[in-house]
Structure formats: structure tokens, C-alpha cells
Design a protein around this motif. Structure first.
Motif, short mmCIF file in Angstrom:
data_model
loop_
_atom_site.label_atom_id
_atom_site.label_comp_id
_atom_site.label_asym_id
_atom_site.label_seq_id
_atom_site.Cartn_x
_atom_site.Cartn_y
_atom_site.Cartn_z
N ALA A 2 0.79 -1.22 -0.01
CA ALA A 2 -0.12 -0.09 0.15
C ALA A 2 0.99 1.25 -0.03
N ASP A 3 1.91 1.35 0.74
CA ASP A 3 2.88 2.33 0.76
C ASP A 3 4.24 2.01 1.25
N PRO A 4 4.96 1.37 0.10
CA PRO A 4 6.30 0.96 0.48
C PRO A 4 7.32 2.22 0.48
N VAL A 5 8.39 1.84 1.39
CA VAL A 5 9.61 2.88 1.62
C VAL A 5 10.75 1.77 1.44
N LYS A 6 11.42 2.25 0.38
CA LYS A 6 12.70 1.43 0.20
C LYS A 6 13.90 1.83 1.10
N VAL A 7 14.60 1.04 1.57
CA VAL A 7 15.62 1.38 2.60
C VAL A 7 16.85 0.27 2.42
N ARG A 8 18.15 0.50 2.63
CA ARG A 8 19.26 -0.28 2.76
C ARG A 8 19.28 -0.92 3.88
N GLY A 9 19.45 -2.12 3.97
CA GLY A 9 19.69 -2.74 5.26
C GLY A 9 20.94 -3.57 5.09
N GLU B 296 12.01 -3.28 1.56
CA GLU B 296 10.81 -2.45 1.66
C GLU B 296 10.02 -2.49 2.99
N TYR B 297 9.71 -1.40 3.50
CA TYR B 297 8.83 -1.57 4.69
C TYR B 297 7.72 -0.67 4.40
N ALA B 298 6.66 -0.98 5.36
CA ALA B 298 5.36 -0.16 5.33
C ALA B 298 5.36 1.08 5.92
N LYS B 299 5.16 2.32 5.38
CA LYS B 299 5.28 3.52 6.01
C LYS B 299 4.71 3.64 7.43
N ALA B 300 3.45 3.14 7.49
CA ALA B 300 2.67 3.04 8.69
C ALA B 300 3.24 2.04 9.77
N ASP B 301 3.90 1.04 9.42
CA ASP B 301 4.45 -0.13 10.27
C ASP B 301 5.82 -0.33 9.78
#
Length: 186
Positions: A43-50, A94-99
Motif C-alpha cells: 500500500a505504501d512501500p518505503v525502500k531502504v538499505r539494510g 521495503e517496509y510499510a510507512k505506517a508500520d
């Protein structure tokens, strides 16, 4: 003592029915949780480097990836990492912006692919085993009812109703215990 012995169904059928129902329910909840997290990420993905901080090294350990989300450092366990990943390697997440705790590797549908695969196989197996057990129990109970017959159960019901009507007429003295702990002989 009865002259004929009725076959008994083992308690294993009942225990197996309960355990298979628990298995199906538990794995169904696990699968629904994975689907819910996948939908929240989509629904609202945020990409980040882990960064890979631990690799699975046997049956009791999981891989772990740490990442930053919302100013905090979080860790995700049991993600399906790319082949050849080593400790310290960067991984796209990718993580959910809301969670921010709902996270998956970029390009994958489910956060923990093993969990959804386990649910897809164990729920039908658990439900199937439950149905087999319930059918076996039902068949056994019907066989017992046919052996007993309707006349036998009617006699029992009549005897119970007759005993209820007679019980108040029996004098109290005959139901008392004598000294010494023995019941009165009739």
C-alpha cells in the motif's frame, strides 16, 4: 456383566482431531498475518538499505538484517536473502510507512516466504486430517447406536423416569449408613 462387548474407539482419534484443528487454525492465522503484512507494505512501500547481521547456521537460527526506519535501527529476522549473501552485505528492503516492522526484501511478495509456504501446505493437511477423524468418530457412534437399538434406549429412559418417581417414596432410614461404615442390606 455384559455378555457382548462393544468396540471402543481409541482416544487417539479425538486427540488427533483436536490437534489437527489447532494446526490448521494456527497456520491459517500465520498465513493471514503474512498476507496482511504484504498488503500493508504494498500500500505504501518505503525502500531502504539494510545490512546482513547474521546468517542462518542450522535449524535453530535465522538470518537477520538490520535497517533504519523513522530514525530508529530495527532488525528483521528470517527474510529470504539473495543467494551468496554474507554478513555485512547490503540488502534492499521495503517496509510499510505506517508500520516499519513490516518489512520484506525488495522484489518479493511476502515478508517471510517460508511462513506462507508452510501455511499453504499445512492448513489443507490439518483440515483434511480433521475431516477424516470426525468422519471416523461419527461412523463409530452410529455403529454403537445401531447395536444398542432404539428399544434399549427407550427402556433406559423408562427406567430413569420410573426411578425418579419411586425415589421420594423410599424411606430415609434405608439410605442411611450403619455404624461401622457398611450400608444396610436390602
Amino acid at each position: 456383566m455384559r455378555s457382548e462387548s462393544l468396540p471402543r474407539i481409541g482416544r487417539g482419534w479425538y486427540a488427533t482431531a483436536v490437534l489437527s484443528a489447532v494446526l490448521a487454525l494456527g497456520m491459517g492465522v500465520l498465513g493471514l498475518r503474512q498476507l496482511d503484512q504484504a498488503d500493508r507494505i504494498a500500500a505504501d512501500p518505503v525502500k531502504v538499505r539494510g545490512t546482513v547481521t547474521r546468517l542462518a547456521s542450522g535449524t535453530g537460527t535465522y538470518s537477520q538484517v538490520s535497517y533504519r526506519a523513522g530514525g530508529r535501527t530495527l532488525a528483521a529476522a528470517d527474510l529470504r536473502l539473495p543467494a551468496g549473501a554474507a554478513v555485512g552485505d547490503p540488502v534492499c528492503l521495503e517496509y510499510a510507512k505506517a508500520d516499519p516492522a513490516a518489512v520484506r526484501v525488495c522484489g518479493q511478495r511476502y515478508p517471510q516466504a517460508a511462513g506462507i509456504g508452510l501455511a499453504q501446505t499445512s492448513v489443507p493437511v490439518g483440515v483434511g486430517l480433521l475431516v477424516v477423524c470426525l468422519l471416523r468418530i461419527r461412523r463409530h457412534r452410529r455403529a454403537l447406536a445401531l447395536r444398542r437399538g432404539p428399544a434399549r434406549s427407550a427402556v433406559r429412559a423408562t427406567a430413569v423416569f420410573a426411578a425418579e418417581g419411586v425415589a421420594p417414596a423410599v424411606p430415609r432410614a434405608s439410605r442411611r449408613r450403619r455404624r461401622g461404615g457398611r450400608r444396610a442390606r436390602r
